[in-house]
Design a protein around this motif. Structure first.
Motif, mmCIF file in Angstrom:
data_model
loop_
_atom_site.group_PDB
_atom_site.id
_atom_site.type_symbol
_atom_site.label_atom_id
_atom_site.label_comp_id
_atom_site.label_asym_id
_atom_site.label_seq_id
_atom_site.Cartn_x
_atom_site.Cartn_y
_atom_site.Cartn_z
ATOM 1 N N TRP A 1 2.024 -16.709 36.593
ATOM 2 C CA TRP A 1 0.752 -16.034 36.353
ATOM 3 C C TRP A 1 0.967 -14.773 35.511
ATOM 4 O O TRP A 1 1.990 -14.104 35.628
ATOM 5 C CB TRP A 1 0.100 -15.650 37.669
ATOM 6 C CG TRP A 1 -0.268 -16.802 38.540
ATOM 7 C CD1 TRP A 1 -0.353 -18.108 38.174
ATOM 8 C CD2 TRP A 1 -0.585 -16.754 39.934
ATOM 9 N NE1 TRP A 1 -0.716 -18.879 39.251
ATOM 10 C CE2 TRP A 1 -0.858 -18.079 40.344
ATOM 11 C CE3 TRP A 1 -0.663 -15.734 40.868
ATOM 12 C CZ2 TRP A 1 -1.209 -18.398 41.646
ATOM 13 C CZ3 TRP A 1 -1.016 -16.041 42.174
ATOM 14 C CH2 TRP A 1 -1.291 -17.364 42.553
ATOM 15 N N PRO A 2 0.000 -14.411 34.683
ATOM 16 C CA PRO A 2 0.103 -13.159 33.917
ATOM 17 C C PRO A 2 0.201 -11.950 34.833
ATOM 18 O O PRO A 2 -0.509 -11.834 35.832
ATOM 19 C CB PRO A 2 -1.213 -13.136 33.114
ATOM 20 C CG PRO A 2 -1.649 -14.562 33.042
ATOM 21 C CD PRO A 2 -1.192 -15.196 34.314
ATOM 22 N N LEU A 3 1.104 -11.039 34.477
ATOM 23 C CA LEU A 3 1.378 -9.851 35.285
ATOM 24 C C LEU A 3 1.152 -8.591 34.462
ATOM 25 O O LEU A 3 1.325 -8.592 33.241
ATOM 26 C CB LEU A 3 2.822 -9.851 35.782
ATOM 27 C CG LEU A 3 3.220 -10.841 36.871
ATOM 28 C CD1 LEU A 3 4.713 -10.795 37.058
ATOM 29 C CD2 LEU A 3 2.515 -10.520 38.169
ATOM 30 N N GLU A 4 0.790 -7.534 35.154
ATOM 31 C CA GLU A 4 0.725 -6.209 34.547
ATOM 32 C C GLU A 4 1.483 -5.233 35.450
ATOM 33 O O GLU A 4 1.398 -5.322 36.671
ATOM 34 C CB GLU A 4 -0.730 -5.740 34.400
ATOM 35 C CG GLU A 4 -1.575 -6.601 33.481
ATOM 36 C CD GLU A 4 -3.014 -6.124 33.436
ATOM 37 O OE1 GLU A 4 -3.275 -4.979 33.849
ATOM 38 O OE2 GLU A 4 -3.870 -6.908 33.001
ATOM 39 N N SER A 5 2.239 -4.333 34.815
ATOM 40 C CA SER A 5 2.929 -3.233 35.515
ATOM 41 C C SER A 5 4.121 -3.711 36.324
ATOM 42 O O SER A 5 4.471 -3.094 37.341
ATOM 43 C CB SER A 5 1.958 -2.471 36.431
ATOM 44 O OG SER A 5 0.847 -2.010 35.705
ATOM 45 N N LEU A 6 4.767 -4.767 35.909
ATOM 46 C CA LEU A 6 6.023 -5.198 36.507
ATOM 47 C C LEU A 6 6.982 -5.585 35.392
ATOM 48 O O LEU A 6 6.552 -6.147 34.376
ATOM 49 C CB LEU A 6 5.816 -6.394 37.441
ATOM 50 C CG LEU A 6 5.375 -6.135 38.883
ATOM 51 C CD1 LEU A 6 5.347 -7.446 39.655
ATOM 52 C CD2 LEU A 6 6.276 -5.123 39.587
ATOM 53 N N PRO A 7 8.310 -5.326 35.585
ATOM 54 C CA PRO A 7 8.959 -4.638 36.722
ATOM 55 C C PRO A 7 8.713 -3.126 36.663
ATOM 56 O O PRO A 7 8.336 -2.584 35.631
ATOM 57 C CB PRO A 7 10.429 -4.977 36.534
ATOM 58 C CG PRO A 7 10.583 -5.189 35.066
ATOM 59 C CD PRO A 7 9.288 -5.788 34.587
ATOM 60 N N GLN A 8 8.969 -2.461 37.796
ATOM 61 C CA GLN A 8 8.831 -1.013 37.898
ATOM 62 C C GLN A 8 10.125 -0.409 38.447
ATOM 63 O O GLN A 8 10.781 -1.007 39.298
ATOM 64 C CB GLN A 8 7.669 -0.627 38.817
ATOM 65 C CG GLN A 8 6.287 -0.927 38.256
ATOM 66 C CD GLN A 8 5.192 -0.322 39.103
ATOM 67 O OE1 GLN A 8 5.355 0.749 39.690
ATOM 68 N NE2 GLN A 8 4.054 -1.006 39.162
ATOM 69 N N ARG A 9 10.450 0.781 37.953
ATOM 70 C CA ARG A 9 11.601 1.520 38.457
ATOM 71 C C ARG A 9 11.106 2.502 39.519
ATOM 72 O O ARG A 9 10.190 3.298 39.266
ATOM 73 C CB ARG A 9 12.302 2.268 37.333
ATOM 74 C CG ARG A 9 13.533 3.034 37.780
ATOM 75 C CD ARG A 9 14.201 3.691 36.591
ATOM 76 N NE ARG A 9 15.370 4.470 37.020
ATOM 77 C CZ ARG A 9 16.161 5.134 36.184
ATOM 78 N NH1 ARG A 9 15.910 5.113 34.881
ATOM 79 N NH2 ARG A 9 17.187 5.809 36.639
ATOM 80 N N VAL A 10 11.684 2.429 40.705
ATOM 81 C CA VAL A 10 11.196 3.224 41.831
ATOM 82 C C VAL A 10 12.371 3.967 42.464
ATOM 83 O O VAL A 10 13.340 3.334 42.913
ATOM 84 C CB VAL A 10 10.509 2.337 42.892
ATOM 85 C CG1 VAL A 10 9.979 3.194 44.037
ATOM 86 C CG2 VAL A 10 9.393 1.520 42.269
ATOM 87 N N PRO A 11 12.319 5.298 42.560
ATOM 88 C CA PRO A 11 13.329 6.042 43.336
ATOM 89 C C PRO A 11 12.936 6.050 44.816
ATOM 90 O O PRO A 11 11.799 6.388 45.161
ATOM 91 C CB PRO A 11 13.262 7.450 42.737
ATOM 92 C CG PRO A 11 11.866 7.574 42.196
ATOM 93 C CD PRO A 11 11.422 6.194 41.804
ATOM 94 N N LEU A 12 13.852 5.648 45.669
ATOM 95 C CA LEU A 12 13.593 5.606 47.108
ATOM 96 C C LEU A 12 14.297 6.771 47.788
ATOM 97 O O LEU A 12 15.487 7.025 47.559
ATOM 98 C CB LEU A 12 14.086 4.287 47.703
ATOM 99 C CG LEU A 12 13.500 2.994 47.113
ATOM 100 C CD1 LEU A 12 14.052 1.776 47.848
ATOM 101 C CD2 LEU A 12 11.977 3.006 47.184
ATOM 102 N N ARG A 13 13.555 7.442 48.653
ATOM 103 C CA ARG A 13 14.106 8.556 49.424
ATOM 104 C C ARG A 13 14.314 8.110 50.861
ATOM 105 O O ARG A 13 13.483 7.396 51.434
ATOM 106 C CB ARG A 13 13.168 9.756 49.376
ATOM 107 C CG ARG A 13 13.000 10.353 47.983
ATOM 108 C CD ARG A 13 11.870 11.369 47.973
ATOM 109 N NE ARG A 13 12.082 12.399 48.991
ATOM 110 C CZ ARG A 13 11.123 13.237 49.397
ATOM 111 N NH1 ARG A 13 9.903 13.148 48.887
ATOM 112 N NH2 ARG A 13 11.403 14.145 50.329
#
Length: 432
Positions: free
Chosen positions: A95-107
């Motif tokens: 399926w068409p995607l928007e805003s992936l992949p994303q880089r996320v810092p986890l605390r």
């Protein structure tokens, strides 16, 4: 496990150091010592990364996804350690995607959230296989890819968004939103509604003389369209409905249009049902009440057209056995001249008890082929073939009309308005 840019940079520096050793600028032991140090760092960082616990992931998905409708999906990640991850959700079906992949810092000890949008391209039952993370090691020398739960099964329903919009309007207003042209009634309805004072324009037949004598003023009877009538939508799910327009198959167009007219019929107080014929058969007996929409959606969400011939006569026989009460039967198909004998036998059988309407979908490309300019022999041959096909198609429609069958010859985008107009015309003319 893949080397991160920092490890690649260290290896490149080690290679440069080796060149300097070969040039006699540095002793050989320095190159060996640097290599051993890099190897130790890489192995320790690799060991630490493999022992590192994975974050936990939760996915927020709407309860119902609709075909072709862009929806937001959320992911929540919780980690016991500080880390940097790249997130990609394994959505089904390409399926068409928007805003992936994303880089996320986890605390450590905190929940990080992200959102993306997805647009389902098919109806049916699908599965999110999990969430894919690329996790950077503690010393940033490695990237590790992990696929984490939860896997999730979702259902994609026909596009019910127009139905939610119609809920804000009356049945007549919703009909106009579809594009149906509601004609003014000639005469009155058949069901008594209420008594009221006489209004200019009321016919003398509406006057109730006994009520007039009691009230000492003119009193008229007001009538409304008969309620609790039966509407049965027969959808051809065979090979005739495999053609595609606007990114949807003809069957999807027919299903969406059928849901619209069924919704409006339920709003009018009638009972609506559905019968899919041709491929896999589905039967929903006509029922009253707005909860019927949910039954129709659940019964049809995973129904797909199949490359098989539709047996119209067998379908009509089944309708005759299942639907004993008189109903308006709307058959949505793509009528071809080679099917006409079987279809005529089917409608004759249905007409013994029911009122029959056949909606025949016409490919928009046929109209374009006739209206387009002819420059080459190929263009002329294409236009001639389209004209011959449409002529044979018109003859099949005329054969149905000769049997007093209501025929709608429409394109896919005009189908909802055509079905609604015909249904309302049948109601207002009291044909049932």
């Amino acid at each position: 496990m893949r080397p991160a840019p920092l490890l690649l940079a260290l290896l490149l520096a080690w290679a440069v150091l080796g060149g300097m050793v070969l040039g006699g600028l540095l002793p050989r032991w320095s190159w060996a010592l640097a290599g051993a140090l890099i190897a130790v760092l890489a192995l320790v960082d690799l060991w630490r990364q493999r022992r590192r616990p994975s974050p936990s992931v939760e996915r927020d998905v709407p309860e119902a996804l609709a075909l072709g409708v862009r929806r937001e999906i959320g992911l929540r990640l919780h980690s016991e350690q500080n880390m940097h991850v790249h997130v990609f959700d394994l959505v089904p079906g390409g399926w068409p995607l928007e805003s992936l992949p994303q880089r996320v810092p986890l605390r450590a000890g905190h929940v990080s959230s992200l959102h993306y949008h997805v647009q389902p391209q098919q109806r049916g039952r699908f599965a999110f296989e999990g969430v894919q993370l690329r996790i950077r090691s503690p010393w940033r020398l490695w990237w590790q890819q992990r696929t984490l739960p939860p896997a999730l099964e979702v259902r994609v329903y026909p596009n019910f968004v127009p139905l939610t919009r119609f809920a804000l309007f009356s049945a007549d207003q919703a009909s106009r939103l579809v594009g149906a042209h509601v004609k003014r009634r000639r005469g009155e309805g058949t069901d008594f509604h209420q008594m009221r004072e006489y209004r200019i324009g009321d016919s003398l037949r509406q006057l109730d003389w006994k009520a007039t004598a009691r009230a000492r003023k003119l009193i008229s009877r007001e009538y409304q369209d008969e309620k609790n009538q039966q509407l049965l939508l027969m959808l051809d799910s065979g090979r005739r409905m495999l053609a595609s327009e606007g990114g949807l198959s003809h069957f999807d167009h027919a299903l969406n249009a059928s849901l619209v007219v069924a919704y409006l019929a339920l709003r009018q107080g009638d009972a609506a049902g559905l019968f899919a014929v041709g491929g896999e058969r589905r039967w929903v007996a006509p029922q009253r009440g707005m909860g019927t929409v949910q039954h129709l959606l659940r019964a049809s969400y995973d129904l797909q057209p199949q490359a098989v011939a539709t047996d119209y006569l067998a379908a009509a026989t089944e309708v005759s056995l299942r639907q004993r009460r008189r109903a308006l039967v709307m058959l949505v198909s793509n009528v071809r001249d080679e099917d006409i004998e079987d279809l005529l036998a089917a409608v004759r059988l249905l007409q013994r008890r029911h009122l029959v309407c056949v909606a025949s979908l016409r490919e928009r490309e046929l109209d374009a082929a006739l209206e387009g300019e002819v420059h080459t022999v190929e263009d002329a041959a294409q236009a001639g073939a389209a004209a011959l096909y449409l002529q044979q198609r018109a003859q099949a429609h005329d054969a149905l009309r000769a049997e007093r069958v209501m025929v709608l010859d429409v394109t896919a985008d005009a189908l909802p308005a055509a079905l609604v107009e015909r249904y309302l015309a049948v109601k207002r003319e009291g044909l049932l």
